[in-house]
Scaffold this motif. Sequence first.
Motif, PDB file in Angstrom:
ATOM      1  N   ALA A  44       0.811  -1.216   0.000  1.00 55.21           N
ATOM      2  CA  ALA A  44       0.000   0.000   0.000  1.00 55.21           C
ATOM      3  C   ALA A  44       0.846   1.268   0.000  1.00 55.21           C
ATOM      4  O   ALA A  44       0.580   2.203  -0.752  1.00 55.21           O
ATOM      5  CB  ALA A  44      -0.912  -0.006   1.216  1.00 55.21           C
ATOM      6  N   GLU A  45       1.874   1.282   0.842  1.00 55.10           N
ATOM      7  CA  GLU A  45       2.653   2.513   0.983  1.00 55.10           C
ATOM      8  C   GLU A  45       3.263   2.943  -0.354  1.00 55.10           C
ATOM      9  O   GLU A  45       3.151   4.088  -0.767  1.00 55.10           O
ATOM     10  CB  GLU A  45       3.778   2.302   1.990  1.00 55.10           C
ATOM     11  CG  GLU A  45       3.710   3.310   3.124  1.00 55.10           C
ATOM     12  CD  GLU A  45       4.520   2.819   4.304  1.00 55.10           C
ATOM     13  OE1 GLU A  45       5.761   2.972   4.259  1.00 55.10           O
ATOM     14  OE2 GLU A  45       3.911   2.253   5.251  1.00 55.10           O
ATOM     15  N   ARG A  46       3.884   1.978  -1.016  1.00 60.12           N
ATOM     16  CA  ARG A  46       4.493   2.319  -2.297  1.00 60.12           C
ATOM     17  C   ARG A  46       3.422   2.697  -3.312  1.00 60.12           C
ATOM     18  O   ARG A  46       3.596   3.624  -4.108  1.00 60.12           O
ATOM     19  CB  ARG A  46       5.325   1.150  -2.832  1.00 60.12           C
ATOM     20  CG  ARG A  46       6.052   1.529  -4.097  1.00 60.12           C
ATOM     21  CD  ARG A  46       6.890   0.417  -4.659  1.00 60.12           C
ATOM     22  NE  ARG A  46       6.085  -0.571  -5.368  1.00 60.12           N
ATOM     23  CZ  ARG A  46       6.607  -1.472  -6.203  1.00 60.12           C
ATOM     24  NH1 ARG A  46       7.923  -1.538  -6.386  1.00 60.12           N
ATOM     25  NH2 ARG A  46       5.840  -2.339  -6.821  1.00 60.12           N
ATOM     26  N   TYR A  47       2.296   1.990  -3.266  1.00 62.05           N
ATOM     27  CA  TYR A  47       1.214   2.301  -4.207  1.00 62.05           C
ATOM     28  C   TYR A  47       0.718   3.733  -4.010  1.00 62.05           C
ATOM     29  O   TYR A  47       0.513   4.470  -4.978  1.00 62.05           O
ATOM     30  CB  TYR A  47       0.069   1.297  -4.035  1.00 62.05           C
ATOM     31  CG  TYR A  47      -1.135   1.650  -4.876  1.00 62.05           C
ATOM     32  CD1 TYR A  47      -1.093   1.522  -6.270  1.00 62.05           C
ATOM     33  CD2 TYR A  47      -2.295   2.141  -4.290  1.00 62.05           C
ATOM     34  CE1 TYR A  47      -2.184   1.863  -7.057  1.00 62.05           C
ATOM     35  CE2 TYR A  47      -3.394   2.485  -5.066  1.00 62.05           C
ATOM     36  CZ  TYR A  47      -3.333   2.349  -6.453  1.00 62.05           C
ATOM     37  OH  TYR A  47      -4.408   2.697  -7.216  1.00 62.05           O
ATOM     38  N   ILE A  48       0.557   4.116  -2.768  1.00 63.94           N
ATOM     39  CA  ILE A  48       0.068   5.477  -2.491  1.00 63.94           C
ATOM     40  C   ILE A  48       1.078   6.519  -2.981  1.00 63.94           C
ATOM     41  O   ILE A  48       0.708   7.512  -3.585  1.00 63.94           O
ATOM     42  CB  ILE A  48      -0.245   5.639  -0.987  1.00 63.94           C
ATOM     43  CG1 ILE A  48      -1.461   4.767  -0.614  1.00 63.94           C
ATOM     44  CG2 ILE A  48      -0.511   7.101  -0.613  1.00 63.94           C
ATOM     45  CD1 ILE A  48      -1.666   4.555   0.872  1.00 63.94           C
ATOM     46  N   LYS A  49       2.356   6.248  -2.764  1.00 59.45           N
ATOM     47  CA  LYS A  49       3.392   7.205  -3.185  1.00 59.45           C
ATOM     48  C   LYS A  49       3.592   7.248  -4.688  1.00 59.45           C
ATOM     49  O   LYS A  49       3.804   8.300  -5.263  1.00 59.45           O
ATOM     50  CB  LYS A  49       4.739   6.831  -2.530  1.00 59.45           C
ATOM     51  CG  LYS A  49       4.947   7.540  -1.196  1.00 59.45           C
ATOM     52  CD  LYS A  49       6.400   7.382  -0.742  1.00 59.45           C
ATOM     53  CE  LYS A  49       6.434   6.976   0.719  1.00 59.45           C
ATOM     54  NZ  LYS A  49       7.318   5.864   1.026  1.00 59.45           N
ATOM     55  N   THR A  50       3.565   6.053  -5.341  1.00 63.40           N
ATOM     56  CA  THR A  50       4.025   6.010  -6.740  1.00 63.40           C
ATOM     57  C   THR A  50       2.989   5.466  -7.720  1.00 63.40           C
ATOM     58  O   THR A  50       3.220   5.516  -8.933  1.00 63.40           O
ATOM     59  CB  THR A  50       5.261   5.082  -6.854  1.00 63.40           C
ATOM     60  OG1 THR A  50       4.806   3.741  -6.573  1.00 63.40           O
ATOM     61  CG2 THR A  50       6.347   5.459  -5.858  1.00 63.40           C
ATOM     62  N   GLY A  51       1.900   4.903  -7.209  1.00 67.16           N
ATOM     63  CA  GLY A  51       0.916   4.289  -8.114  1.00 67.16           C
ATOM     64  C   GLY A  51       1.327   2.908  -8.600  1.00 67.16           C
ATOM     65  O   GLY A  51       0.629   2.289  -9.397  1.00 67.16           O
TER      66      GLY A  51
END
Length: 378
Positions: free
Chosen positions: A46-53
Motif C-alpha cells: 500500500a505505501e508504495r502504491y500510495i506514493k508512486t501508483g
Amino acid sequence: MSSYKIPVIPGDGIGPEVITEGKKVMEAAAELFQFDISWIDFDIGAERYIKTGKLIEEEELKELSRYKAIYLGAVGDPKVKPGILEKGILLKIRFYFDQYINLRPIKLLKGVETPIKNKKPEDINFLVIRENTEDFYVGIGGRVERGKSKQELELARDLYSIKFGLDIEHDADEIAYQIGVISKEGARRVIEYAFERSMERRKNLSSVDKANVLSDIYGFWRDVFGEVSKGYPDVETSFYFVDAITMWFVKNPEWFDVIVTPNMFGDIITDLGAMIQGGMGLAPGGNINPSGTSMFEPIHGSAPKYKGKNVSNPIATIWAGSMILETLGEKKAAKTILDAIEENLSQRVALTRDLGGDSTTKEVGDAIVRMMKNIEQK
Ligand code: IPM
Ligand code: MN
C-alpha cells in the motif's frame, strides 16, 4: 550445504511484524538443520502504491519468477479502495505464476481450543485444496445501463484464451454480471493434485460444488472429478454441496481428509476452516505451482488496526514458513517448526491475545525458536 534464496513481500498492516518472526524461525531452522537461507526483500504494498501508483511491476514479476517460493505477509490498507491491492498484487501473483493450487491445512493443533464442543485434534485434521485461478475469480464481468450495448470480454491465460462477445439489451434500470469459467484442464490438474495428496493420507477425497443450481459450471466440475477419479480406484470419494459442507464442518469435521473445491467456495469454506482450527491467527496457505513459483502466506489479512502494536499472532505466518521449507525439500526442518509451534501452544508458553495470552508477537517467535532447539536436542 544447500542454500536457498527466498523473496519476501512483507506488505501492509501487521504483515511486516509477522514476517519478521517467520524469518527468524526459518533462520533458526537453517542453523539447526545446516542449510543456508537468505532473503530478497520486495517493497510491494500500500505505501508504495500510495506514493508512486505502482502495484507490482513486470520486472518484479520476472525477478520473482527465478525462485521457487515467495513469502508474503499481507496486503490491504484502508487508505486504498478495497480490491485494488488485493487484485493488483495478491491475485496478480497467483495468476501470473499460474499458482493453480491453494493448499490450506485445517488442523487443530494440540493445546488449541476449537469453538466446536467436544472436538479434539484427532477430529479436525484435513486439507482443503482450493482451485486458485478460475471460477468467479477470472475477473470478467460488467455493469450495463438500460438499452443496447456490446461487451467484449477477454480472458488470456497460459492454458487458453477466451473471448466472449455479448450483445446486451435490457430495460432494467441497471444490471451487473460476472462470468465464472472452469476449463477442463484447469479443473483436471487441481483435482489430480488432490487425489495425489489423498493417496498419501487417508485416501478419502470430497469434492465441493453447487451442481444442483449452478449446473453448467459445477456440473462440469463434477464430471471432470468423475473422470479423474477413475485413475484412483483406492480413493473413496464423496460429493458435497457447498451449503451442506459448512454444516458438516461444524457437526462432523472428522469426516474429512482431503477436500477439493472450486475457487470461490474454497475461499468461503477456508475461513470457516480457520475458525474451527482455532482462529485466523493459526491458518496458513500455500499458492502452489508445482513446476513454477509458489507463494506462501497466512490466510488472514493485514489487520490495519493492530499494525505496529506487536500483539498479532505470528503462528499462521510461521506455519507458512514451514510449508516453504517443505516445498524446498527440507522436510525435517519443516516438521520441527510445526512440532515447535504445537509444543508452544500445548504448554501455553507464549500466546498472543487471540489465544487468551498476553505475549507479544516477538515473544511467540522467540518461544518457537527455543522449542525447536529443545526438540532437536532430544
Ligand atoms: C484469501 C483472500 C483473497 C481471496 C482476497 C484478499 C483476494 O480472501 O486469500 O482467501 O479471495 O482469495
Ligand atoms: Mn479468503
